[in-house]
Design a protein around this motif. Structure first.
Motif, PDB file in Angstrom:
ATOM      1  N   ALA A  57      69.752 109.377 124.780  1.00  0.00           N
ATOM      2  CA  ALA A  57      70.503 109.484 123.528  1.00  0.00           C
ATOM      3  C   ALA A  57      70.596 110.926 123.061  1.00  0.00           C
ATOM      4  N   GLN A  58      71.661 111.219 122.352  1.00  0.00           N
ATOM      5  CA  GLN A  58      71.746 112.478 121.629  1.00  0.00           C
ATOM      6  C   GLN A  58      70.746 112.406 120.478  1.00  0.00           C
ATOM      7  N   ALA A  59      70.078 113.502 120.194  1.00  0.00           N
ATOM      8  CA  ALA A  59      68.962 113.447 119.253  1.00  0.00           C
ATOM      9  C   ALA A  59      68.954 114.642 118.312  1.00  0.00           C
ATOM     10  N   ALA A  60      68.388 114.426 117.125  1.00  0.00           N
ATOM     11  CA  ALA A  60      68.258 115.494 116.133  1.00  0.00           C
ATOM     12  C   ALA A  60      67.048 115.197 115.258  1.00  0.00           C
ATOM     13  N   GLY A  61      66.555 116.233 114.586  1.00  0.00           N
ATOM     14  CA  GLY A  61      65.391 116.054 113.732  1.00  0.00           C
ATOM     15  C   GLY A  61      65.354 117.053 112.592  1.00  0.00           C
ATOM     16  N   VAL A  62      64.675 116.662 111.526  1.00  0.00           N
ATOM     17  CA  VAL A  62      64.396 117.551 110.393  1.00  0.00           C
ATOM     18  C   VAL A  62      62.912 117.447 110.117  1.00  0.00           C
ATOM     19  N   PHE A  63      62.265 118.590 109.826  1.00  0.00           N
ATOM     20  CA  PHE A  63      60.811 118.635 109.785  1.00  0.00           C
ATOM     21  C   PHE A  63      60.287 119.266 108.498  1.00  0.00           C
ATOM     22  N   THR A  64      58.998 119.039 108.237  1.00  0.00           N
ATOM     23  CA  THR A  64      58.344 119.595 107.062  1.00  0.00           C
ATOM     24  C   THR A  64      58.495 121.111 106.999  1.00  0.00           C
ATOM     25  N   ARG A  65      58.518 121.641 105.769  1.00  0.00           N
ATOM     26  CA  ARG A  65      58.540 123.087 105.586  1.00  0.00           C
ATOM     27  C   ARG A  65      57.148 123.628 105.303  1.00  0.00           C
ATOM     28  N   ASN A  66      56.159 122.768 105.371  1.00  0.00           N
ATOM     29  CA  ASN A  66      54.774 123.218 105.252  1.00  0.00           C
ATOM     30  C   ASN A  66      54.460 124.128 106.441  1.00  0.00           C
ATOM     31  N   LYS A  67      53.830 125.266 106.196  1.00  0.00           N
ATOM     32  CA  LYS A  67      53.475 126.181 107.284  1.00  0.00           C
ATOM     33  C   LYS A  67      52.453 125.562 108.223  1.00  0.00           C
ATOM     34  N   VAL A  68      51.649 124.638 107.700  1.00  0.00           N
ATOM     35  CA  VAL A  68      50.681 123.924 108.529  1.00  0.00           C
ATOM     36  C   VAL A  68      51.381 122.697 109.094  1.00  0.00           C
ATOM     37  N   LYS A  69      51.530 122.646 110.397  1.00  0.00           N
ATOM     38  CA  LYS A  69      52.276 121.570 111.042  1.00  0.00           C
ATOM     39  C   LYS A  69      51.397 120.821 112.036  1.00  0.00           C
ATOM     40  N   ALA A  70      51.540 119.510 112.051  1.00  0.00           N
ATOM     41  CA  ALA A  70      50.746 118.654 112.924  1.00  0.00           C
ATOM     42  C   ALA A  70      51.145 118.839 114.393  1.00  0.00           C
ATOM     43  N   HIS A  71      50.224 118.513 115.268  1.00  0.00           N
ATOM     44  CA  HIS A  71      50.438 118.698 116.714  1.00  0.00           C
ATOM     45  C   HIS A  71      51.623 117.888 117.260  1.00  0.00           C
ATOM     46  N   PRO A  72      51.792 116.610 116.901  1.00  0.00           N
ATOM     47  CA  PRO A  72      52.947 115.884 117.421  1.00  0.00           C
ATOM     48  C   PRO A  72      54.273 116.440 116.926  1.00  0.00           C
ATOM     49  N   LEU A  73      54.286 116.969 115.719  1.00  0.00           N
ATOM     50  CA  LEU A  73      55.514 117.548 115.187  1.00  0.00           C
ATOM     51  C   LEU A  73      55.949 118.753 116.020  1.00  0.00           C
ATOM     52  N   LEU A  74      55.010 119.603 116.375  1.00  0.00           N
ATOM     53  CA  LEU A  74      55.333 120.777 117.192  1.00  0.00           C
ATOM     54  C   LEU A  74      55.856 120.368 118.560  1.00  0.00           C
ATOM     55  N   LEU A  75      55.265 119.318 119.132  1.00  0.00           N
ATOM     56  CA  LEU A  75      55.727 118.842 120.437  1.00  0.00           C
ATOM     57  C   LEU A  75      57.132 118.257 120.323  1.00  0.00           C
ATOM     58  N   THR A  76      57.370 117.500 119.283  1.00  0.00           N
ATOM     59  CA  THR A  76      58.680 116.878 119.100  1.00  0.00           C
ATOM     60  C   THR A  76      59.774 117.928 118.909  1.00  0.00           C
ATOM     61  N   LYS A  77      59.483 118.978 118.143  1.00  0.00           N
ATOM     62  CA  LYS A  77      60.462 120.054 117.976  1.00  0.00           C
ATOM     63  C   LYS A  77      60.837 120.658 119.333  1.00  0.00           C
ATOM     64  N   LYS A  78      59.838 120.833 120.179  1.00  0.00           N
ATOM     65  CA  LYS A  78      60.081 121.384 121.517  1.00  0.00           C
ATOM     66  C   LYS A  78      60.946 120.433 122.337  1.00  0.00           C
ATOM     67  N   HIS A  79      60.639 119.134 122.270  1.00  0.00           N
ATOM     68  CA  HIS A  79      61.390 118.151 123.062  1.00  0.00           C
ATOM     69  C   HIS A  79      62.822 117.976 122.570  1.00  0.00           C
ATOM     70  N   LEU A  80      63.095 118.380 121.339  1.00  0.00           N
ATOM     71  CA  LEU A  80      64.443 118.251 120.795  1.00  0.00           C
ATOM     72  C   LEU A  80      65.332 119.452 121.102  1.00  0.00           C
TER      73      LEU A  80
END
Length: 422
Positions: A57-80
């Protein structure tokens, strides 16, 4: 895809050509979902959710603006980064945040296990977690849960069972939530139906720019990733980023969307406008559901700011009032304390003249030209005793407007959060 220059706000002014339907995240064609009890934190709670698309699928994401970011969030940004994904996996009960290398390894293990059981690439898996910050994820329990969820997804089941599986996926992402948050709708186009499905979680640690909030959206329309990203970013600004429960912005929050094209339909310009309107409506519904389910909340608050010079000013004012602890406690106490409302607008950072402002509690005018007016406390009380309360400001500065949502602040909020970790 033909595009339209209409804003999401102007789209909302016309009559809808789509409808709400029964279902959730797996309502669109080619999507399957499941939620299982893996014992991540509690023994008898759904806590691992899996969403699978039969096609990339075509995919997109929007993420927290907190400077402290969880490990799965960082991985998901990379995968997107390539705009493609085929599965989303999430756990509740543990945020997998701020634990160093083990956190990165745990997020990757979730992606690898999902890829293994579904027969897809690990890079096509988007990962999310929610729960307590600073505790290592029980990886074996989560990966075992992913395996169990994949078995549920692979079964040949009835539409009723598929609906139940989708509902259990929505249950699995809940933490302190008291109600499931899911939605589905469909748009009739000249070539057939296009569907949208969604689920979300959020109850506390919710503040503009999202909070401890996860949102997952699916559609069977054919939409390129860049258009999908633009659509999501626009909608989030008018929905999830206009919610505040307690002033805290989390390390884990994200909203993800997958468009697998299984309907075979590419939207023309008119249909795209209607789809955008449907998409925004789903996001607003889930955002309002989160505000209604605020931790310990007894009242739902909607703040409408009209007549601002800019949309940004209107948003600042509406969010500031919704987020004010003093406004929220006055709401809980059913006290028509309009001065707290005006003060919260004043420190919002928006440009306006306080001497021009009118403030309404429901239909009751309580302040005009920056001063209190002679109003009936009894009428105001009738407004404030209701479960849903609207505060309206007329700013007299221009034509821009915005709406924010929140809830009251109660004794139960402290009780829930006082011992959340233990």
């Amino acid at each position: 895809m033909d595009k339209t220059t209409q804003s999401t706000e102007s789209i909302c002014e016309s009559q809808p050509k789509w409808s709400w339907i029964q279902g959730g995240i797996a309502a669109p064609q080619g999507f399957r979902a499941a939620g299982v009890k893996a014992g991540v934190k509690y023994p008898n709670k759904y806590d691992v959710a899996l969403v699978y698309s039969e096609a990339p699928a075509q995919a997109a994401g929007v993420f927290t603006r907190n400077k402290v970011k969880a490990h799965p969030l960082l991985l998901t940004k990379k995968h997107l980064e390539n705009g493609v994904a085929q599965a989303m996996v999430a756990n509740s009960g543990n945020a997998n945040a701020c634990v160093g290398k083990p956190g990165d390894e745990a997020a990757w293990a979730m992606a690898v296990k999902t890829a293994e059981v579904l027969g897809i690439a690990a890079e096509d898996v988007l990962v999310a977690s929610t729960g307590v910050i600073g505790a290592e994820l029980p990886v074996e329990r989560v990966t075992k849960g992913i395996g169990a969820a994949s078995l549920e997804i692979s079964k040949k089941i009835s539409p009723e069972e598929a609906l139940q599986n989708s509902h259990q996926a929505a249950l699995a992402i809940m933490t302190t939530d008291t109600v499931v948050k899911e939605a589905a709708c469909e748009l009739l186009t000249e070539n057939g139906k296009v569907r949208l499905g969604a689920m979300a979680k959020g109850s506390g640690m919710i503040h503009p720019n999202m909070g401890t909030m996860l949102g997952f959206i699916t559609t069977d329309a054919t939409i390129p990733a860049p258009d999908l990203q633009e659509l999501l970013s626009e909608a989030v600004e008018e929905s999830f980023n206009m919610v505040t429960v307690d002033g805290d912005t989390s390390t884990n929050d994200m909203v993800l969307v997958l468009a697998n094209g299984k309907s075979g339909i590419t939207l023309n310009s008119g249909e795209w406008a209607e789809f955008r309107r449907m998409f925004l409506a789903v996001c607003k519904k889930l955002a309002q559901d989160i505000a209604r389910d605020g931790e310990g909340a007894t009242k739902f608050l909607e703040v409408q700011a009209f007549g601002a010079a800019t949309v940004e000013d209107a948003r600042k004012i509406a969010k500031s009032i919704c987020g004010s602890s003093l406004v929220k406690t006055a709401l809980y106490g059913e006290d028509a304390n309009w001065g707290r409302i005006l003060a919260a607008a004043g420190y919002s950072g928006a440009e306006f003249d306080p001497d021009q402002v009118e403030i309404y509690l429901g239909h009751v005018l309580v302040a005009k030209e920056g001063q209190g007016v002679n109003f009936s406390e009894e009428e105001a009380k009738e407004v404030l005793i209701k479960k849903d309360v609207t505060i309206k400001l007329l700013l007299q500065e221009g034509q821009a407007q915005a709406t924010a949502w929140g809830c009251d602040l109660t004794h139960d909020y402290v009780t829930i959060n006082g011992d959340y970790r233990t």
